[in-house]
Design a protein around this motif. Structure first.
Motif, PDB file in Angstrom:
ATOM      1  N   HIS A   1      68.049  20.529  69.119  1.00 60.66           N
ATOM      2  CA  HIS A   1      69.074  19.673  69.710  1.00 60.66           C
ATOM      3  C   HIS A   1      70.213  19.427  68.712  1.00 60.66           C
ATOM      4  O   HIS A   1      70.058  19.639  67.510  1.00 60.66           O
ATOM      5  CB  HIS A   1      68.466  18.339  70.154  1.00 60.66           C
ATOM      6  N   VAL A   2      71.348  18.952  69.227  1.00 64.82           N
ATOM      7  CA  VAL A   2      72.505  18.647  68.371  1.00 64.82           C
ATOM      8  C   VAL A   2      73.036  17.254  68.708  1.00 64.82           C
ATOM      9  O   VAL A   2      72.847  16.752  69.831  1.00 64.82           O
ATOM     10  CB  VAL A   2      73.635  19.690  68.546  1.00 64.82           C
ATOM     11  N   ILE A   3      73.685  16.639  67.706  1.00 59.57           N
ATOM     12  CA  ILE A   3      74.260  15.300  67.878  1.00 59.57           C
ATOM     13  C   ILE A   3      75.774  15.415  67.926  1.00 59.57           C
ATOM     14  O   ILE A   3      76.393  16.025  67.048  1.00 59.57           O
ATOM     15  CB  ILE A   3      73.858  14.365  66.718  1.00 59.57           C
ATOM     16  N   ASP A   4      76.388  14.832  68.954  1.00 60.80           N
ATOM     17  CA  ASP A   4      77.854  14.773  69.057  1.00 60.80           C
ATOM     18  C   ASP A   4      78.330  13.622  68.165  1.00 60.80           C
ATOM     19  O   ASP A   4      78.165  12.448  68.504  1.00 60.80           O
ATOM     20  CB  ASP A   4      78.261  14.540  70.518  1.00 60.80           C
ATOM     21  N   GLN A   5      78.913  13.974  67.023  1.00 63.30           N
ATOM     22  CA  GLN A   5      79.302  12.954  66.036  1.00 63.30           C
ATOM     23  C   GLN A   5      80.377  12.016  66.569  1.00 63.30           C
ATOM     24  O   GLN A   5      80.511  10.886  66.102  1.00 63.30           O
ATOM     25  CB  GLN A   5      79.777  13.635  64.739  1.00 63.30           C
ATOM     26  N   ASN A   6      81.164  12.467  67.533  1.00 64.71           N
ATOM     27  CA  ASN A   6      82.213  11.615  68.099  1.00 64.71           C
ATOM     28  C   ASN A   6      81.635  10.523  68.997  1.00 64.71           C
ATOM     29  O   ASN A   6      82.223   9.456  69.145  1.00 64.71           O
ATOM     30  CB  ASN A   6      83.210  12.465  68.900  1.00 64.71           C
ATOM     31  N   LYS A   7      80.480  10.815  69.604  1.00 67.73           N
ATOM     32  CA  LYS A   7      79.840   9.826  70.473  1.00 67.73           C
ATOM     33  C   LYS A   7      78.867   8.931  69.709  1.00 67.73           C
ATOM     34  O   LYS A   7      78.625   7.786  70.092  1.00 67.73           O
ATOM     35  CB  LYS A   7      79.069  10.534  71.591  1.00 67.73           C
ATOM     36  N   CYS A   8      78.271   9.463  68.630  1.00 67.09           N
ATOM     37  CA  CYS A   8      77.207   8.762  67.894  1.00 67.09           C
ATOM     38  C   CYS A   8      77.670   7.398  67.375  1.00 67.09           C
ATOM     39  O   CYS A   8      78.737   7.289  66.763  1.00 67.09           O
ATOM     40  CB  CYS A   8      76.734   9.631  66.729  1.00 67.09           C
ATOM     41  N   ILE A   9      76.878   6.366  67.649  1.00 69.07           N
ATOM     42  CA  ILE A   9      77.210   5.015  67.167  1.00 69.07           C
ATOM     43  C   ILE A   9      76.385   4.650  65.924  1.00 69.07           C
ATOM     44  O   ILE A   9      76.411   3.514  65.464  1.00 69.07           O
ATOM     45  CB  ILE A   9      76.992   3.960  68.275  1.00 69.07           C
ATOM     46  N   LYS A  10      75.629   5.637  65.400  1.00 69.99           N
ATOM     47  CA  LYS A  10      74.888   5.479  64.135  1.00 69.99           C
ATOM     48  C   LYS A  10      73.878   4.330  64.188  1.00 69.99           C
ATOM     49  O   LYS A  10      73.734   3.572  63.240  1.00 69.99           O
ATOM     50  CB  LYS A  10      75.871   5.288  62.973  1.00 69.99           C
ATOM     51  N   CYS A  11      73.193   4.219  65.326  1.00 67.62           N
ATOM     52  CA  CYS A  11      72.204   3.144  65.472  1.00 67.62           C
ATOM     53  C   CYS A  11      70.861   3.512  64.843  1.00 67.62           C
ATOM     54  O   CYS A  11      70.052   2.641  64.548  1.00 67.62           O
ATOM     55  CB  CYS A  11      72.016   2.792  66.942  1.00 67.62           C
ATOM     56  N   GLY A  12      70.617   4.827  64.675  1.00 63.58           N
ATOM     57  CA  GLY A  12      69.374   5.264  64.043  1.00 63.58           C
ATOM     58  C   GLY A  12      68.187   5.341  64.982  1.00 63.58           C
ATOM     59  O   GLY A  12      67.067   5.625  64.552  1.00 63.58           O
ATOM     60  N   ALA A  13      68.403   5.092  66.286  1.00 66.30           N
ATOM     61  CA  ALA A  13      67.288   5.119  67.238  1.00 66.30           C
ATOM     62  C   ALA A  13      66.646   6.499  67.308  1.00 66.30           C
ATOM     63  O   ALA A  13      65.425   6.623  67.456  1.00 66.30           O
ATOM     64  CB  ALA A  13      67.783   4.693  68.619  1.00 66.30           C
ATOM     65  N   CYS A  14      67.459   7.550  67.179  1.00 70.22           N
ATOM     66  CA  CYS A  14      66.934   8.910  67.254  1.00 70.22           C
ATOM     67  C   CYS A  14      66.003   9.214  66.083  1.00 70.22           C
ATOM     68  O   CYS A  14      64.933   9.809  66.256  1.00 70.22           O
ATOM     69  CB  CYS A  14      68.089   9.917  67.293  1.00 70.22           C
ATOM     70  N   MET A  15      66.413   8.810  64.890  1.00 65.62           N
ATOM     71  CA  MET A  15      65.607   9.084  63.703  1.00 65.62           C
ATOM     72  C   MET A  15      64.274   8.344  63.775  1.00 65.62           C
ATOM     73  O   MET A  15      63.241   8.859  63.365  1.00 65.62           O
ATOM     74  CB  MET A  15      66.380   8.684  62.435  1.00 65.62           C
ATOM     75  N   THR A  16      64.310   7.126  64.288  1.00 63.69           N
ATOM     76  CA  THR A  16      63.087   6.344  64.435  1.00 63.69           C
ATOM     77  C   THR A  16      62.139   6.988  65.454  1.00 63.69           C
ATOM     78  O   THR A  16      60.919   6.999  65.280  1.00 63.69           O
ATOM     79  CB  THR A  16      63.428   4.906  64.879  1.00 63.69           C
ATOM     80  N   ALA A  17      62.732   7.557  66.507  1.00 63.69           N
ATOM     81  CA  ALA A  17      61.921   8.101  67.595  1.00 63.69           C
ATOM     82  C   ALA A  17      61.328   9.464  67.278  1.00 63.69           C
ATOM     83  O   ALA A  17      60.271   9.815  67.817  1.00 63.69           O
ATOM     84  CB  ALA A  17      62.772   8.190  68.863  1.00 63.69           C
ATOM     85  N   CYS A  18      61.979  10.251  66.429  1.00 63.17           N
ATOM     86  CA  CYS A  18      61.559  11.636  66.197  1.00 63.17           C
ATOM     87  C   CYS A  18      60.181  11.704  65.529  1.00 63.17           C
ATOM     88  O   CYS A  18      60.000  11.239  64.404  1.00 63.17           O
ATOM     89  CB  CYS A  18      62.581  12.361  65.334  1.00 63.17           C
ATOM     90  N   PRO A  19      59.187  12.338  66.195  1.00 61.24           N
ATOM     91  CA  PRO A  19      57.835  12.406  65.618  1.00 61.24           C
ATOM     92  C   PRO A  19      57.700  13.506  64.564  1.00 61.24           C
ATOM     93  O   PRO A  19      56.693  13.579  63.869  1.00 61.24           O
ATOM     94  CB  PRO A  19      56.958  12.699  66.836  1.00 61.24           C
ATOM     95  N   PHE A  20      58.715  14.372  64.457  1.00 61.11           N
ATOM     96  CA  PHE A  20      58.634  15.513  63.538  1.00 61.11           C
ATOM     97  C   PHE A  20      59.492  15.330  62.275  1.00 61.11           C
ATOM     98  O   PHE A  20      59.636  16.267  61.505  1.00 61.11           O
ATOM     99  CB  PHE A  20      59.058  16.786  64.277  1.00 61.11           C
ATOM    100  N   LYS A  21      60.097  14.134  62.108  1.00 55.51           N
ATOM    101  CA  LYS A  21      60.940  13.834  60.954  1.00 55.51           C
ATOM    102  C   LYS A  21      62.050  14.883  60.808  1.00 55.51           C
ATOM    103  O   LYS A  21      62.402  15.305  59.710  1.00 55.51           O
ATOM    104  CB  LYS A  21      60.114  13.785  59.652  1.00 55.51           C
ATOM    105  N   ALA A  22      62.572  15.303  61.937  1.00 56.12           N
ATOM    106  CA  ALA A  22      63.584  16.353  61.929  1.00 56.12           C
ATOM    107  C   ALA A  22      65.005  15.798  61.866  1.00 56.12           C
ATOM    108  O   ALA A  22      65.974  16.556  61.761  1.00 56.12           O
ATOM    109  CB  ALA A  22      63.436  17.221  63.185  1.00 56.12           C
ATOM    110  N   ILE A  23      65.137  14.472  61.919  1.00 57.57           N
ATOM    111  CA  ILE A  23      66.475  13.862  61.889  1.00 57.57           C
ATOM    112  C   ILE A  23      66.628  13.093  60.579  1.00 57.57           C
ATOM    113  O   ILE A  23      65.774  12.312  60.178  1.00 57.57           O
ATOM    114  CB  ILE A  23      66.691  12.922  63.097  1.00 57.57           C
ATOM    115  N   SER A  24      67.746  13.327  59.936  1.00 55.05           N
ATOM    116  CA  SER A  24      68.034  12.647  58.658  1.00 55.05           C
ATOM    117  C   SER A  24      69.439  12.091  58.699  1.00 55.05           C
ATOM    118  O   SER A  24      70.276  12.514  59.511  1.00 55.05           O
ATOM    119  CB  SER A  24      67.898  13.629  57.484  1.00 55.05           C
ATOM    120  N   LYS A  25      69.692  11.108  57.834  1.00 53.94           N
ATOM    121  CA  LYS A  25      71.042  10.559  57.730  1.00 53.94           C
ATOM    122  C   LYS A  25      71.623  10.920  56.380  1.00 53.94           C
ATOM    123  O   LYS A  25      70.910  10.998  55.375  1.00 53.94           O
ATOM    124  CB  LYS A  25      71.042   9.039  57.932  1.00 53.94           C
ATOM    125  N   ALA A  26      72.902  11.157  56.370  1.00 50.73           N
ATOM    126  CA  ALA A  26      73.570  11.567  55.122  1.00 50.73           C
ATOM    127  C   ALA A  26      74.908  10.861  55.007  1.00 50.73           C
ATOM    128  O   ALA A  26      75.429  10.339  55.977  1.00 50.73           O
ATOM    129  CB  ALA A  26      73.755  13.070  55.120  1.00 50.73           C
TER     130      ALA A  26
END
Length: 455
Positions: A430-455
């Motif tokens: 999957h991909v994240i649309d950076q223009n729409k993203c509100i940086k709430c972190g809900a996706c990173m919390t939900a991901c069971p595979f630790k595939a989402i990171s913040k930078a």
């Protein structure tokens, strides 16, 4: 202690004993208590006052509250001894209204002391009389400053005035007044009972006795700790505080509240006394001690404390009213990724000017969190400004979330996203649309595979 002072000692002997003890003001300034009492005693007047400053306004500090709720008589006794020593017959306890239990117990203690003849007329059948009143403060941080506090007791708006004249000469209603904080008065009875030599056994050459700290933040054992002056920060944080929570790495400790400074790991072995802390760019303050771990952004911390002091500024003097506002605007801009070359130098210039020209001690120390973080964590400011990056990953507007190749395409992150910023087909990355993203972190919390990171 009061009985010994009134029946066995002259007022000057009481002052001399407090002087000899080396007791310094526990409210932050660290001025020698005995010298303060001497100034008030030497002032000639038909009326004098004693004030206990219980306006504990530092974020994360609750030492005075604990003393007032747990042993109010200790404070009343210290105030009465001070009244006897300087020739005052009336005292005020200025306590913030946010401490209802402390106020309730103070009222009970005053009533008990009056009933037993320890407050009121002709205490211990002597010529000494002393009464104590409670004044509830509305919660203004600036009323912790002694001249603003007196204005508030008089029914005026709590704003500082220039000194001199100092309160010992012209204080409450223009009469000689002595002001100490709760912890200072709480030390007095033991000094009188046991003697100055006993008190001097603890502490350092210039900082005698013990100090109570409120341990808060990312530390395992939060709460109050009374330690001898001169103990190291490392002993307080690791031996008493039990170290950093979740096994994280220590990053900094904020000591002295909004007026204090942030000290790095390299300063952990610094002895905790008045002079050492001031030399390091911090101050004892009333005793708030906030511990921070590796996940803390020091630019954001400086912004937090400056936001507090700016909103609490009484607005009387231009350097504090306007200067802290401009500093806060710059810090906000930096944390939002809009920092510019020259911002660090501008912050330093503003901070130094405010320290030199603000009217009261609160305004003069307001830039301390900024100056100390610039001194010890300058690289974080530079990363925010030059690289548009928050090393700690705290400043939201500088963050972006990315999905790595570890993504299994389960779609859980997309379902949790509140703004539908994540798209992709089942079982594909999957991909994240950076223009729409509100940086709430809900996706990173939900991901069971630790595939989402913040930078």
């Amino acid at each position: 202690a009061l009985a010994k002072a009134v029946t066995q000692m002259t007022p000057q002997e009481v002052v001399d004993e407090v002087k000899k003890s080396g007791l310094r003001g526990r409210g932050g300034g660290g001025f020698p208590t005995g010298m303060k009492w001497q100034f008030a005693k030497n002032s000639e007047s038909d009326k004098k006052y004693v004030i206990c400053n219980a306006d504990e306004g530092d974020p994360g500090a609750f030492m005075d509250r604990s003393v007032l709720e747990g042993d109010p008589h200790r404070v009343l006794e210290g105030m009465a001894i001070c009244g006897y020593a300087m020739g005052a017959d009336e005292g005020y306890i200025y306590v913030r209204a946010e401490y209802p239990l402390a106020i309730k117990r103070l009222r009970t203690a005053i009533a008990q002391a009056e009933e037993m003849g320890l407050l009121g007329e002709h205490i211990f059948e002597s010529d000494f009389s002393f009464t104590i009143h409670i004044k509830e403060g509305a919660g203004a941080f600036v009323c912790g400053e002694e001249t603003a506090l007196m204005a508030s007791i008089e029914g005026k708006r709590g704003m500082p005035r220039p000194r001199p004249p100092f309160p010992a000469v012209s204080g409450l209603w223009g009469k000689p007044t002595n002001i100490n904080n709760v912890e200072t008065f709480a030390n007095v009875a033991q000094i009188i009972v046991n003697g100055a030599d006993w008190y001097c056994q603890l502490g350092t050459e210039k900082s005698k006795g013990t100090k109570v700290f409120a341990l808060t933040g990312k530390i395992n054992n939060t709460g109050l700790a009374e330690v001898p002056m001169g103990i190291t920060m490392r002993e307080i944080i690791y031996d008493i505080g039990g170290g950093i929570t979740n096994g994280k790495k220590f990053k900094a400790v904020q000591i002295g509240g909004p007026s204090g400074g942030c000290l790095p790991e390299s300063m952990l072995d610094l002895p905790v006394d008045y002079d050492s802390l001031i030399a390091a760019g911090a101050m004892m303050g009333s005793g708030g001690l906030v511990v921070m771990d590796e996940d803390t952004c020091m630019v954001d911390v400086a912004k937090f404390f400056l936001n507090f002091t700016q909103s609490e500024s009484c607005g009387k003097c231009t350097p504090c009213r306007e200067g802290t506002k401009r500093m806060l605007e710059i810090l906000t801009r930096i944390t939002e990724g809009q920092g510019r070359e020259g911002d660090i130098e501008l912050l330093e210039n503003l901070a130094k000017n405010i320290k030199e020209t603000a009217l009261c001690g609160l305004g003069q120390t307001a830039p301390n969190p900024v100056l100390s973080t610039l001194k010890y964590f300058r690289d974080e400011y530079e990363a925010h400004i030059k690289e548009k990056r928050c090393p700690a990953g705290v400043c939201e507007k500088m963050l972006h979330y990315e999905i790595s190749d570890a993504c299994r395409g389960c779609g859980l992150c997309a379902r949790q996203c509140p703004v539908q910023a994540i798209s992709g087909s089942p079982k594909t990355k999957h991909v994240i649309d950076q223009n729409k993203c509100i940086k709430c972190g809900a996706c990173m919390t939900a991901c069971p595979f630790k595939a989402i990171s913040k930078a």
